[in-house]
Design a protein around this motif. Structure first.
Motif, PDB file in Angstrom:
ATOM      1  N   GLY A   1       1.666  68.799  25.427  1.00  0.00           N
ATOM      2  CA  GLY A   1       2.622  67.740  25.698  1.00  0.00           C
ATOM      3  C   GLY A   1       2.871  66.887  24.472  1.00  0.00           C
ATOM      4  N   LEU A   2       1.804  66.660  23.689  1.00  0.00           N
ATOM      5  CA  LEU A   2       1.942  65.881  22.453  1.00  0.00           C
ATOM      6  C   LEU A   2       2.807  66.626  21.427  1.00  0.00           C
ATOM      7  N   PHE A   3       2.659  67.954  21.381  1.00  0.00           N
ATOM      8  CA  PHE A   3       3.511  68.757  20.491  1.00  0.00           C
ATOM      9  C   PHE A   3       4.978  68.660  20.911  1.00  0.00           C
ATOM     10  N   VAL A   4       5.200  68.678  22.224  1.00  0.00           N
ATOM     11  CA  VAL A   4       6.563  68.551  22.745  1.00  0.00           C
ATOM     12  C   VAL A   4       7.162  67.207  22.338  1.00  0.00           C
ATOM     13  N   VAL A   5       6.347  66.153  22.450  1.00  0.00           N
ATOM     14  CA  VAL A   5       6.797  64.814  22.056  1.00  0.00           C
ATOM     15  C   VAL A   5       7.124  64.794  20.557  1.00  0.00           C
ATOM     16  N   ALA A   6       6.312  65.482  19.756  1.00  0.00           N
ATOM     17  CA  ALA A   6       6.565  65.551  18.308  1.00  0.00           C
ATOM     18  C   ALA A   6       7.900  66.240  18.030  1.00  0.00           C
ATOM     19  N   GLY A   7       8.158  67.335  18.748  1.00  0.00           N
ATOM     20  CA  GLY A   7       9.433  68.034  18.584  1.00  0.00           C
ATOM     21  C   GLY A   7      10.609  67.158  18.965  1.00  0.00           C
ATOM     22  N   LEU A   8      10.436  66.413  20.049  1.00  0.00           N
ATOM     23  CA  LEU A   8      11.488  65.494  20.486  1.00  0.00           C
ATOM     24  C   LEU A   8      11.711  64.382  19.464  1.00  0.00           C
ATOM     25  N   TYR A   9      10.618  63.896  18.867  1.00  0.00           N
ATOM     26  CA  TYR A   9      10.731  62.828  17.869  1.00  0.00           C
ATOM     27  C   TYR A   9      11.576  63.284  16.684  1.00  0.00           C
ATOM     28  N   ILE A  10      11.358  64.532  16.254  1.00  0.00           N
ATOM     29  CA  ILE A  10      12.143  65.072  15.135  1.00  0.00           C
ATOM     30  C   ILE A  10      13.620  65.143  15.504  1.00  0.00           C
ATOM     31  N   ILE A  11      13.895  65.604  16.736  1.00  0.00           N
ATOM     32  CA  ILE A  11      15.285  65.696  17.189  1.00  0.00           C
ATOM     33  C   ILE A  11      15.913  64.310  17.273  1.00  0.00           C
ATOM     34  N   PHE A  12      15.167  63.363  17.847  1.00  0.00           N
ATOM     35  CA  PHE A  12      15.652  61.980  17.946  1.00  0.00           C
ATOM     36  C   PHE A  12      15.964  61.402  16.565  1.00  0.00           C
ATOM     37  N   SER A  13      15.066  61.658  15.610  1.00  0.00           N
ATOM     38  CA  SER A  13      15.183  61.054  14.284  1.00  0.00           C
ATOM     39  C   SER A  13      16.417  61.514  13.522  1.00  0.00           C
ATOM     40  N   PHE A  14      16.774  62.790  13.703  1.00  0.00           N
ATOM     41  CA  PHE A  14      17.861  63.353  12.903  1.00  0.00           C
ATOM     42  C   PHE A  14      19.160  63.574  13.669  1.00  0.00           C
ATOM     43  N   GLU A  15      19.111  63.386  14.994  1.00  0.00           N
ATOM     44  CA  GLU A  15      20.327  63.577  15.797  1.00  0.00           C
ATOM     45  C   GLU A  15      20.612  62.315  16.613  1.00  0.00           C
ATOM     46  N   GLY A  16      20.552  61.160  15.940  1.00  0.00           N
ATOM     47  CA  GLY A  16      20.741  59.875  16.616  1.00  0.00           C
ATOM     48  C   GLY A  16      22.106  59.722  17.267  1.00  0.00           C
ATOM     49  N   ASP A  17      23.108  60.436  16.768  1.00  0.00           N
ATOM     50  CA  ASP A  17      24.445  60.343  17.349  1.00  0.00           C
ATOM     51  C   ASP A  17      24.480  60.880  18.776  1.00  0.00           C
ATOM     52  N   TYR A  18      23.471  61.685  19.120  1.00  0.00           N
ATOM     53  CA  TYR A  18      23.432  62.304  20.449  1.00  0.00           C
ATOM     54  C   TYR A  18      22.419  61.615  21.368  1.00  0.00           C
ATOM     55  N   LEU A  19      22.075  60.360  21.048  1.00  0.00           N
ATOM     56  CA  LEU A  19      21.030  59.659  21.794  1.00  0.00           C
ATOM     57  C   LEU A  19      21.276  59.653  23.300  1.00  0.00           C
ATOM     58  N   TYR A  20      22.501  59.310  23.719  1.00  0.00           N
ATOM     59  CA  TYR A  20      22.824  59.256  25.154  1.00  0.00           C
ATOM     60  C   TYR A  20      22.651  60.630  25.792  1.00  0.00           C
ATOM     61  N   GLY A  21      23.115  61.659  25.101  1.00  0.00           N
ATOM     62  CA  GLY A  21      22.976  63.008  25.622  1.00  0.00           C
ATOM     63  C   GLY A  21      21.520  63.435  25.718  1.00  0.00           C
ATOM     64  N   ILE A  22      20.717  63.052  24.727  1.00  0.00           N
ATOM     65  CA  ILE A  22      19.292  63.385  24.729  1.00  0.00           C
ATOM     66  C   ILE A  22      18.585  62.734  25.913  1.00  0.00           C
ATOM     67  N   LEU A  23      18.880  61.449  26.164  1.00  0.00           N
ATOM     68  CA  LEU A  23      18.257  60.741  27.291  1.00  0.00           C
ATOM     69  C   LEU A  23      18.665  61.358  28.625  1.00  0.00           C
ATOM     70  N   LEU A  24      19.930  61.735  28.742  1.00  0.00           N
ATOM     71  CA  LEU A  24      20.390  62.400  29.964  1.00  0.00           C
ATOM     72  C   LEU A  24      19.699  63.749  30.146  1.00  0.00           C
ATOM     73  N   ALA A  25      19.557  64.498  29.058  1.00  0.00           N
ATOM     74  CA  ALA A  25      18.926  65.812  29.128  1.00  0.00           C
ATOM     75  C   ALA A  25      17.450  65.710  29.493  1.00  0.00           C
ATOM     76  N   LEU A  26      16.756  64.690  28.967  1.00  0.00           N
ATOM     77  CA  LEU A  26      15.352  64.477  29.323  1.00  0.00           C
ATOM     78  C   LEU A  26      15.215  64.097  30.794  1.00  0.00           C
ATOM     79  N   SER A  27      16.152  63.285  31.287  1.00  0.00           N
ATOM     80  CA  SER A  27      16.164  62.943  32.716  1.00  0.00           C
ATOM     81  C   SER A  27      16.374  64.197  33.550  1.00  0.00           C
ATOM     82  N   SER A  28      17.271  65.057  33.081  1.00  0.00           N
ATOM     83  CA  SER A  28      17.539  66.311  33.773  1.00  0.00           C
ATOM     84  C   SER A  28      16.301  67.202  33.807  1.00  0.00           C
ATOM     85  N   ALA A  29      15.563  67.236  32.700  1.00  0.00           N
ATOM     86  CA  ALA A  29      14.339  68.040  32.635  1.00  0.00           C
ATOM     87  C   ALA A  29      13.295  67.536  33.621  1.00  0.00           C
TER      88      ALA A  29
END
Length: 297
Positions: free
Chosen positions: A126-154
């Protein structure tokens, strides 16, 4: 029984491959996420009802069970809504990469609902998954709303998988599918009536939208929904959720092939997505490793 498990596992992979088309189809459909999900579930309900009539499957269930089915239908409706909304506001690749966190959410929910102990390596993964998400969050900030929606969907997908794992072993797949899909349509209809969504424009769809909706409702929903409930009779919710996490692999490849430049992401995104998907796959390997050897690690 081992033969049934193998057949169910292979069938599940076919279902997941079909689901890989879902995100691509959702992007092709021009209407917004809410009406898209309403049409998808509504058409699927009619198709499952027709299937039940042809196969002479009784749809009668006890009242208490019915309530549970309807609630599960609400959960899957919200999952699909957040899933398609995430695609609309970001893109297929971002949505599917974040959807891979479903196995992590399932590992947290299963101990609560099934009463099993928390497994140490699931927490580590789970910590590795969080690390992967952190990298995505850090470099794809323009998609923040979409990322939050996708995590809710998951999270909603994981919740639905765990809930359905209990129903699948006790009830007919057609019964489960019909009432859950109907429950989703029921709750969405109530909301949309109060929100005033049912306007003449709501029912004015293009021919292409109708065609894509039918494909989505038939192959990707009615068939896949019934089939996925059937395989749950032989596979655990975690195994199902783990295999479903191959959906992003299929979906991202299909999206790049279909949409090309629209799905091109930064190298950091693919690094983060690779960490998440590799963790999910490695977790599956650990799950099938002999328990007596695992204790020695």
């Amino acid at each position: 029984m081992p033969g049934d498990k193998l057949k169910s596992y292979l069938h599940l992979h076919l279902i997941v491959f079909i689901w890989g088309f879902t995100a691509v189809i959702g992007k092709q459909i021009t209407i917004d996420a809410l009406p898209l999900v309403w049409y998808r579930m509504g058409i699927a309900v009619l198709l499952v009802l027709l299937y039940a009539k042809i196969t002479k499957v009784s749809l009668k269930v006890p009242g208490k069970t019915l309530v549970g089915f309807l609630f599960a239908g609400l959960v899957i409706a919200l999952h699909w809504f957040t899933f398609f909304k995430a695609i609309k506001v970001s893109n297929v690749s971002v949505t599917l990469a974040c959807l891979s966190t479903g196995a992590f959410f399932t590992s947290l929910l299963e101990p609560l609902l099934y009463g099993r102990k928390v497994i140490w390596y699931e927490v580590m993964f789970g910590l590795f998954v969080v690390a992967g998400l952190y990298i995505i969050f850090s470099f794809e900030g323009d998609y923040l709303y979409g990322i939050l929606l996708a995590l809710s969907s998951a999270f909603l997908s994981a919740t639905f998988s765990v809930i359905n794992g209990k129903y699948a072993v006790k009830h007919n797949a057609t019964q489960v599918s019909f009432w859950e899909l109907l429950g989703g349509v029921f709750f969405l209809t109530i909301y949309m009536l109060f929100a005033g969504n049912f306007t003449p424009q709501f029912f004015s769809l293009t021919v292409d939208d109708w065609l894509w909706l039918f494909v989505l409702a038939s192959a990707c929903t009615a068939y896949a929904f019934i089939a996925s409930v059937k395989v749950m009779k032989f596979l655990s919710p975690y195994t199902v959720m783990l295999t479903i996490n191959l959906e992003p692999v299929y979906g991202i490849i299909l999206a790049v092939l279909v949409f090309k430049g629209d799905e091109k992401m930064s190298p950091a995104f693919y690094l983060g997505a690779a960490i998440i998907l590799s963790t999910v796959i490695f977790n599956g390997v650990i799950k099938n490793y002999p328990k007596n050897k695992l204790k020695k690690i």
